[in-house]
Design a protein around this motif. Structure first.
Motif, PDB file in Angstrom:
ATOM      1  N   GLY A   7      -6.493   0.753   3.692  1.00  0.00           N
ATOM      2  CA  GLY A   7      -7.910   0.845   3.348  1.00  0.00           C
ATOM      3  C   GLY A   7      -8.251   0.659   1.885  1.00  0.00           C
ATOM      4  N   ALA A   8      -7.308   0.166   1.085  1.00  0.00           N
ATOM      5  CA  ALA A   8      -7.597  -0.062  -0.328  1.00  0.00           C
ATOM      6  C   ALA A   8      -8.731  -1.069  -0.472  1.00  0.00           C
ATOM      7  CB  ALA A   8      -6.353  -0.565  -1.048  1.00  0.00           C
ATOM      8  N   SER A   9      -9.564  -0.845  -1.451  1.00  0.00           N
ATOM      9  CA  SER A   9     -10.667  -1.749  -1.736  1.00  0.00           C
ATOM     10  C   SER A   9     -10.133  -2.986  -2.452  1.00  0.00           C
ATOM     11  CB  SER A   9     -11.687  -1.032  -2.619  1.00  0.00           C
ATOM     12  OG  SER A   9     -12.754  -1.893  -2.934  1.00  0.00           O
ATOM     13  N   ALA A  10     -10.566  -4.156  -1.993  1.00  0.00           N
ATOM     14  CA  ALA A  10     -10.113  -5.411  -2.603  1.00  0.00           C
ATOM     15  C   ALA A  10     -11.166  -6.484  -2.396  1.00  0.00           C
ATOM     16  CB  ALA A  10      -8.785  -5.848  -1.982  1.00  0.00           C
ATOM     17  N   ASP A  11     -11.039  -7.531  -3.181  1.00  0.00           N
ATOM     18  CA  ASP A  11     -11.899  -8.707  -3.043  1.00  0.00           C
ATOM     19  C   ASP A  11     -11.877  -9.162  -1.573  1.00  0.00           C
ATOM     20  OD1 ASP A  11     -12.314 -11.730  -2.948  1.00  0.00           O
ATOM     21  OD2 ASP A  11     -12.754 -11.344  -5.047  1.00  0.00           O
ATOM     22  N   PRO A  12     -13.025  -9.548  -1.016  1.00  0.00           N
ATOM     23  CA  PRO A  12     -13.057  -9.995   0.380  1.00  0.00           C
ATOM     24  C   PRO A  12     -12.095 -11.162   0.677  1.00  0.00           C
ATOM     25  CG  PRO A  12     -15.286  -9.675  -0.426  1.00  0.00           C
ATOM     26  CD  PRO A  12     -14.367  -9.501  -1.610  1.00  0.00           C
ATOM     27  N   ALA A  15      -7.073 -12.866   3.224  1.00  0.00           N
ATOM     28  CA  ALA A  15      -5.754 -13.490   3.063  1.00  0.00           C
ATOM     29  C   ALA A  15      -4.639 -12.657   3.673  1.00  0.00           C
ATOM     30  CB  ALA A  15      -5.462 -13.726   1.575  1.00  0.00           C
ATOM     31  N   ALA A  16      -4.827 -11.348   3.773  1.00  0.00           N
ATOM     32  CA  ALA A  16      -3.762 -10.432   4.198  1.00  0.00           C
ATOM     33  C   ALA A  16      -3.051 -10.849   5.488  1.00  0.00           C
ATOM     34  CB  ALA A  16      -4.300  -9.010   4.309  1.00  0.00           C
ATOM     35  N   PRO A  17      -3.764 -11.270   6.537  1.00  0.00           N
ATOM     36  CA  PRO A  17      -3.046 -11.647   7.763  1.00  0.00           C
ATOM     37  C   PRO A  17      -2.153 -12.889   7.600  1.00  0.00           C
ATOM     38  CG  PRO A  17      -5.377 -11.293   8.229  1.00  0.00           C
ATOM     39  CD  PRO A  17      -5.205 -11.267   6.734  1.00  0.00           C
ATOM     40  N   HIS A  18      -2.366 -13.635   6.538  1.00  0.00           N
ATOM     41  CA  HIS A  18      -1.608 -14.866   6.304  1.00  0.00           C
ATOM     42  C   HIS A  18      -0.447 -14.663   5.328  1.00  0.00           C
ATOM     43  CE1 HIS A  18      -4.793 -16.927   8.446  1.00  0.00           C
ATOM     44  NE2 HIS A  18      -5.657 -16.281   7.694  1.00  0.00           N
ATOM     45  N   ILE A  19      -0.303 -13.445   4.819  1.00  0.00           N
ATOM     46  CA  ILE A  19       0.798 -13.142   3.900  1.00  0.00           C
ATOM     47  C   ILE A  19       2.027 -12.783   4.726  1.00  0.00           C
ATOM     48  CG2 ILE A  19       1.604 -11.574   2.094  1.00  0.00           C
ATOM     49  CD1 ILE A  19      -1.365 -11.373   1.198  1.00  0.00           C
ATOM     50  N   HIS A  20       3.110 -13.469   4.487  1.00  0.00           N
ATOM     51  CA  HIS A  20       4.332 -13.306   5.270  1.00  0.00           C
ATOM     52  C   HIS A  20       5.166 -12.140   4.760  1.00  0.00           C
ATOM     53  CE1 HIS A  20       3.386 -17.058   7.194  1.00  0.00           C
ATOM     54  NE2 HIS A  20       3.382 -17.682   6.035  1.00  0.00           N
ATOM     55  N   ILE A  21       5.490 -11.254   5.694  1.00  0.00           N
ATOM     56  CA  ILE A  21       6.400 -10.140   5.415  1.00  0.00           C
ATOM     57  C   ILE A  21       7.590 -10.322   6.369  1.00  0.00           C
ATOM     58  CG2 ILE A  21       6.667  -7.637   5.287  1.00  0.00           C
ATOM     59  CD1 ILE A  21       4.432  -8.645   3.480  1.00  0.00           C
ATOM     60  N   PRO A  22       8.673 -10.943   5.906  1.00  0.00           N
ATOM     61  CA  PRO A  22       9.808 -11.194   6.797  1.00  0.00           C
ATOM     62  C   PRO A  22      10.369  -9.897   7.385  1.00  0.00           C
ATOM     63  CG  PRO A  22      10.052 -12.395   4.736  1.00  0.00           C
ATOM     64  CD  PRO A  22       8.892 -11.457   4.567  1.00  0.00           C
TER      65      PRO A  22
END
Length: 72
Positions: A50-55, A60-67
């Motif tokens: 729930g951190a506040s961040a630029d929209p 972008a978060a769902p597209h960031i890869h976490i292997p």
């Protein structure tokens, strides 16, 4: 540390906001290419908590890869 990562991601979003194409994909692509696993995991974890961040960063978060199976 998450605050610093969110600030860095927001600066990346500011840059890609004026570039052609979907900015959230460009931000995620940049983060995937240049950030370490630990940095990506901390950023995504902070956003999911729930951190506040630029929209654009939030989009972008769902597209960031976490292997899977990677240690920090």
């Amino acid at each position: 540390m998450p605050d610093k990562l969110i600030r860095m991601a927001s600066q990346i979003a500011d840059f890609f906001r004026s570039q052609p194409g979907p900015p959230e994909l460009a931000v995620a692509g940049h983060i995937n290419d240049f950030w370490t696993y630990r940095m990506r995991a901390q950023l995504v974890g902070a956003l999911q908590a729930g951190a506040s961040a630029d929209p654009i960063v939030q989009a972008a978060a769902p597209h960031i890869h976490i292997p899977a199976g990677q240690g920090g």
